[in-house]
Design a protein around this motif. Structure first.
Motif, PDB file in Angstrom:
ATOM      1  N   PHE A  64     -26.732 -35.592 -39.377  1.00  0.00           N
ATOM      2  CA  PHE A  64     -26.177 -36.405 -38.106  1.00  0.00           C
ATOM      3  C   PHE A  64     -27.757 -36.010 -37.416  1.00  0.00           C
ATOM      4  O   PHE A  64     -27.888 -36.477 -35.878  1.00  0.00           O
ATOM      5  CB  PHE A  64     -25.195 -35.159 -37.274  1.00  0.00           C
ATOM      6  CG  PHE A  64     -23.685 -35.799 -37.991  1.00  0.00           C
ATOM      7  CD1 PHE A  64     -23.365 -37.456 -37.334  1.00  0.00           C
ATOM      8  CD2 PHE A  64     -22.887 -35.432 -39.468  1.00  0.00           C
ATOM      9  CE1 PHE A  64     -21.846 -37.694 -38.337  1.00  0.00           C
ATOM     10  CE2 PHE A  64     -22.199 -35.659 -39.743  1.00  0.00           C
ATOM     11  CZ  PHE A  64     -21.705 -37.125 -39.390  1.00  0.00           C
ATOM     12  N   ARG A 104     -20.888 -39.885 -45.146  1.00  0.00           N
ATOM     13  CA  ARG A 104     -21.484 -39.110 -43.277  1.00  0.00           C
ATOM     14  C   ARG A 104     -19.719 -39.432 -42.868  1.00  0.00           C
ATOM     15  O   ARG A 104     -19.348 -38.456 -42.459  1.00  0.00           O
ATOM     16  CB  ARG A 104     -22.106 -39.654 -43.172  1.00  0.00           C
ATOM     17  CG  ARG A 104     -23.090 -40.181 -41.529  1.00  0.00           C
ATOM     18  CD  ARG A 104     -23.751 -40.677 -41.324  1.00  0.00           C
ATOM     19  NE  ARG A 104     -24.509 -39.757 -39.767  1.00  0.00           N
ATOM     20  CZ  ARG A 104     -24.074 -40.719 -38.378  1.00  0.00           C
ATOM     21  NH1 ARG A 104     -22.460 -40.880 -38.594  1.00  0.00           N
ATOM     22  NH2 ARG A 104     -24.571 -40.297 -37.960  1.00  0.00           N
ATOM     23  N   GLU A 106     -20.308 -38.172 -31.530  1.00  0.00           N
ATOM     24  CA  GLU A 106     -20.389 -38.843 -33.084  1.00  0.00           C
ATOM     25  C   GLU A 106     -18.566 -38.303 -33.267  1.00  0.00           C
ATOM     26  O   GLU A 106     -17.840 -39.129 -33.141  1.00  0.00           O
ATOM     27  CB  GLU A 106     -20.830 -38.500 -34.157  1.00  0.00           C
ATOM     28  CG  GLU A 106     -22.494 -39.713 -33.744  1.00  0.00           C
ATOM     29  CD  GLU A 106     -22.863 -39.439 -35.193  1.00  0.00           C
ATOM     30  OE1 GLU A 106     -22.030 -41.050 -35.642  1.00  0.00           O
ATOM     31  OE2 GLU A 106     -23.758 -40.065 -35.142  1.00  0.00           O
ATOM     32  N   THR A 107     -18.417 -37.057 -33.144  1.00  0.00           N
ATOM     33  CA  THR A 107     -17.261 -36.252 -33.194  1.00  0.00           C
ATOM     34  C   THR A 107     -16.158 -37.316 -32.214  1.00  0.00           C
ATOM     35  O   THR A 107     -15.401 -37.415 -32.091  1.00  0.00           O
ATOM     36  CB  THR A 107     -17.157 -34.424 -32.969  1.00  0.00           C
ATOM     37  OG1 THR A 107     -17.440 -34.278 -34.806  1.00  0.00           O
ATOM     38  CG2 THR A 107     -15.969 -34.476 -33.991  1.00  0.00           C
ATOM     39  N   LEU A 150     -17.334 -37.476 -41.082  1.00  0.00           N
ATOM     40  CA  LEU A 150     -17.383 -37.354 -39.868  1.00  0.00           C
ATOM     41  C   LEU A 150     -15.646 -36.942 -39.166  1.00  0.00           C
ATOM     42  O   LEU A 150     -14.874 -36.946 -38.514  1.00  0.00           O
ATOM     43  CB  LEU A 150     -18.073 -38.662 -39.259  1.00  0.00           C
ATOM     44  CG  LEU A 150     -18.261 -39.161 -37.797  1.00  0.00           C
ATOM     45  CD1 LEU A 150     -17.806 -37.962 -36.225  1.00  0.00           C
ATOM     46  CD2 LEU A 150     -18.686 -40.501 -36.650  1.00  0.00           C
ATOM     47  N   LEU A 196     -24.172 -34.214 -33.156  1.00  0.00           N
ATOM     48  CA  LEU A 196     -22.778 -34.221 -34.230  1.00  0.00           C
ATOM     49  C   LEU A 196     -21.744 -34.410 -33.565  1.00  0.00           C
ATOM     50  O   LEU A 196     -20.948 -35.122 -33.844  1.00  0.00           O
ATOM     51  CB  LEU A 196     -22.934 -33.876 -35.272  1.00  0.00           C
ATOM     52  CG  LEU A 196     -21.462 -32.841 -36.312  1.00  0.00           C
ATOM     53  CD1 LEU A 196     -21.161 -34.501 -37.065  1.00  0.00           C
ATOM     54  CD2 LEU A 196     -21.149 -32.030 -36.872  1.00  0.00           C
TER      55      LEU A 196
END
Length: 192
Positions: A48, A10, A57-58, A14, A54
């Motif tokens: 995610f 993960r 978090e990016t 990322l 996603l």
């Protein structure tokens, strides 16, 4: 029984998504991120949950990278006058190494993407205030951190709007020239 999620996979995904987003911006669809990370859209959702999760978090990881990178640039150095530190930091932040961050987060300020990071405008202002106050403290004027931040943010917005980096560079140099007497008074030995 289902497969156990692997945090290292993960994390690698990322990081690849952040690299892609910094180079190309946030995509409208998951396919570019899947390609960039060497996986499938199904696996992105597996790790995610949703596309927006996603993307959030990016953005969060990219912002941490930016804070680390820019924070180091504006940190006072014992062997360098702070105005020289600011001049060097400005050149790097607005140059090729810093532009991907400025582009990504400049776009985030647009209304269409506010849903991904509510409160970003406030946070993106206040998180730079302390490092600049710390730097300005080295010349005895921590309260000028707000002024430095306002000038930096304003000139970055100017570059984003006009593309005229050389004019903004000159304006920043002019601003530092206005601050120079303050810095000089602070570093001059007291007179008897």
């Amino acid at each position: 029984m289902g497969r156990h999620k692997q945090p290292e996979i993960r994390d690698r995904i990322l990081d690849a998504c952040v690299d892609h987003a910094l180079a190309h911006g946030l995509p409208d669809h998951l396919e570019p991120l899947a390609t960039a990370s060497g996986t499938s859209t199904r696996m992105l959702i597996y790790h995610f949950g949703t596309r927006d999760a996603l993307l959030r978090e990016t953005l969060g990881r990219a912002r941490r990278r930016q804070r680390d990178f820019f924070g180091e640039l504006v940190a006072p150095r014992p062997d360098e006058p702070y105005l020289s530190t600011l001049r060097r930091a400005w050149r790097v932040m607005t140059g090729p190494a810093g532009r991907p961050y400025l582009s990504m987060f400049g776009r985030l300020r647009e209304d269409a993407q506010q849903r991904l990071w509510p409160g970003f405008r406030r946070e993106s202002t206040t998180d730079w205030l302390q490092p600049l106050e710390d730097g300005m403290r080295s010349i005895g004027r921590p309260e000028l951190g707000t002024l430095v931040l306002a000038v930096v943010r304003g000139l970055i917005m100017d570059i984003e709007a006009t593309g005229d980096a050389s004019r903004a560079d000159q304006a920043f140099d002019d601003f530092l020239a206005v601050l120079a007497p303050i810095a000089t008074r602070r570093s001059a030995p007291p007179t008897s």
